[in-house]
Design a protein around this motif. Structure first.
Motif, mmCIF file in Angstrom:
data_model
loop_
_atom_site.group_PDB
_atom_site.id
_atom_site.type_symbol
_atom_site.label_atom_id
_atom_site.label_comp_id
_atom_site.label_asym_id
_atom_site.label_seq_id
_atom_site.Cartn_x
_atom_site.Cartn_y
_atom_site.Cartn_z
ATOM 1 N N LEU A 125 0.821 -1.204 0.000
ATOM 2 C CA LEU A 125 0.000 0.000 0.000
ATOM 3 C C LEU A 125 0.861 1.262 0.000
ATOM 4 C CD1 LEU A 125 -2.871 1.163 0.177
ATOM 5 C CD2 LEU A 125 -2.659 1.054 2.649
ATOM 6 N N ALA A 126 1.869 1.287 0.843
ATOM 7 C CA ALA A 126 2.743 2.458 0.916
ATOM 8 C C ALA A 126 3.534 2.640 -0.376
ATOM 9 C CB ALA A 126 3.690 2.336 2.100
ATOM 10 N N SER A 127 4.007 1.554 -0.958
ATOM 11 C CA SER A 127 4.763 1.676 -2.205
ATOM 12 C C SER A 127 3.859 2.045 -3.377
ATOM 13 C CB SER A 127 5.531 0.390 -2.500
ATOM 14 O OG SER A 127 4.641 -0.681 -2.701
ATOM 15 N N ALA A 128 2.605 1.603 -3.355
ATOM 16 C CA ALA A 128 1.669 1.994 -4.412
ATOM 17 C C ALA A 128 1.371 3.486 -4.344
ATOM 18 C CB ALA A 128 0.374 1.194 -4.289
ATOM 19 N N PHE A 129 1.191 4.010 -3.139
ATOM 20 C CA PHE A 129 0.936 5.443 -3.007
ATOM 21 C C PHE A 129 2.171 6.245 -3.406
ATOM 22 C CE2 PHE A 129 0.483 9.444 -0.641
ATOM 23 C CZ PHE A 129 -0.719 9.857 -1.165
ATOM 24 N N GLY A 130 3.349 5.780 -3.026
ATOM 25 C CA GLY A 130 4.583 6.452 -3.431
ATOM 26 C C GLY A 130 4.790 6.415 -4.936
ATOM 27 N N SER A 131 4.436 5.298 -5.555
ATOM 28 C CA SER A 131 4.539 5.193 -7.013
ATOM 29 C C SER A 131 3.554 6.132 -7.692
ATOM 30 C CB SER A 131 4.272 3.761 -7.468
ATOM 31 O OG SER A 131 5.234 2.895 -6.936
ATOM 32 N N TYR A 132 2.368 6.264 -7.105
ATOM 33 C CA TYR A 132 1.368 7.193 -7.649
ATOM 34 C C TYR A 132 1.894 8.627 -7.621
ATOM 35 C CZ TYR A 132 -2.911 9.966 -7.851
ATOM 36 O OH TYR A 132 -3.856 10.889 -8.168
ATOM 37 N N LEU A 133 2.515 9.016 -6.500
ATOM 38 C CA LEU A 133 3.088 10.356 -6.409
ATOM 39 C C LEU A 133 4.246 10.538 -7.380
ATOM 40 C CD1 LEU A 133 3.096 11.049 -2.578
ATOM 41 C CD2 LEU A 133 1.540 11.959 -4.301
ATOM 42 N N LEU A 134 5.061 9.512 -7.560
ATOM 43 C CA LEU A 134 6.179 9.586 -8.495
ATOM 44 C C LEU A 134 5.685 9.745 -9.930
ATOM 45 C CD1 LEU A 134 9.251 9.353 -9.002
ATOM 46 C CD2 LEU A 134 8.884 6.895 -9.269
ATOM 47 N N ILE A 135 4.660 8.990 -10.297
ATOM 48 C CA ILE A 135 4.110 9.102 -11.650
ATOM 49 C C ILE A 135 3.515 10.483 -11.873
ATOM 50 C CG2 ILE A 135 2.258 8.245 -13.157
ATOM 51 C CD1 ILE A 135 2.889 5.452 -12.029
ATOM 52 N N GLN A 136 2.835 11.024 -10.854
ATOM 53 C CA GLN A 136 2.309 12.385 -10.964
ATOM 54 C C GLN A 136 3.433 13.390 -11.153
ATOM 55 O OE1 GLN A 136 -0.161 13.784 -7.808
ATOM 56 N NE2 GLN A 136 -1.990 13.461 -9.035
ATOM 57 N N LYS A 137 4.522 13.206 -10.429
ATOM 58 C CA LYS A 137 5.655 14.124 -10.525
ATOM 59 C C LYS A 137 6.289 14.055 -11.909
ATOM 60 C CE LYS A 137 8.940 16.802 -8.932
ATOM 61 N NZ LYS A 137 8.729 18.216 -8.775
ATOM 62 N N ILE A 138 6.416 12.847 -12.459
ATOM 63 C CA ILE A 138 7.043 12.686 -13.772
ATOM 64 C C ILE A 138 6.163 13.268 -14.869
ATOM 65 C CG2 ILE A 138 7.714 10.962 -15.492
ATOM 66 C CD1 ILE A 138 8.712 9.237 -13.159
ATOM 67 N N THR A 139 4.868 13.009 -14.803
ATOM 68 C CA THR A 139 3.988 13.446 -15.890
ATOM 69 C C THR A 139 3.613 14.923 -15.791
ATOM 70 O OG1 THR A 139 2.051 12.681 -14.659
ATOM 71 C CG2 THR A 139 3.003 11.158 -16.259
ATOM 72 N N ASN A 140 3.364 15.423 -14.596
ATOM 73 C CA ASN A 140 2.909 16.808 -14.439
ATOM 74 C C ASN A 140 4.026 17.772 -14.066
ATOM 75 O OD1 ASN A 140 0.341 15.882 -14.926
ATOM 76 N ND2 ASN A 140 -0.204 15.755 -12.780
ATOM 77 N N LYS A 141 5.184 17.253 -13.730
ATOM 78 C CA LYS A 141 6.322 18.048 -13.262
ATOM 79 C C LYS A 141 6.038 18.785 -11.961
ATOM 80 C CE LYS A 141 8.559 17.187 -17.099
ATOM 81 N NZ LYS A 141 8.859 15.805 -17.249
ATOM 82 N N LYS A 142 4.843 18.586 -11.400
ATOM 83 C CA LYS A 142 4.487 19.226 -10.145
ATOM 84 C C LYS A 142 3.374 18.411 -9.508
ATOM 85 C CE LYS A 142 3.050 23.676 -8.302
ATOM 86 N NZ LYS A 142 2.577 25.017 -8.635
ATOM 87 N N ILE A 143 3.495 18.167 -8.214
ATOM 88 C CA ILE A 143 2.446 17.445 -7.504
ATOM 89 C C ILE A 143 1.503 18.471 -6.885
ATOM 90 C CG2 ILE A 143 1.924 15.869 -5.611
ATOM 91 C CD1 ILE A 143 4.672 14.629 -6.023
#
Length: 71
Positions: A19-37
């Motif tokens: 669960l924690a790694s899935a949420f961290g991966s979600y934030l990482l993908i948001q950071k990569i695609t949007n350049k800003k969380i």
């Protein structure tokens, strides 16, 4: 016997880690695609829920490991 002791608290630790790694991966993908969380209300509620679920799983796992795995 050792497998029984490991599985007792592993049942709670493995979902916590996933669960924690899935949420961290979600934030990482948001950071990569949007350049800003962007922390809007929905993401903040999700972060708080994820934190407390992981905290509860960790507490249950620690209790099982300290009290039931020893015996």
């Amino acid at each position: 016997m050792l497998i029984h002791k490991v599985l007792l608290h592993g049942v709670f630790e493995i979902p916590e880690i996933l669960l924690a790694s899935a949420f961290g991966s979600y934030l990482l993908i948001q950071k990569i695609t949007n350049k800003k969380i962007i922390f809007d209300n929905e993401l903040l509620k999700l972060a708080i829920k994820t934190f407390f679920v992981c905290l509860m799983l960790s507490i249950v796992s620690a209790y099982i490991e300290s009290n039931l795995s020893i015996k």
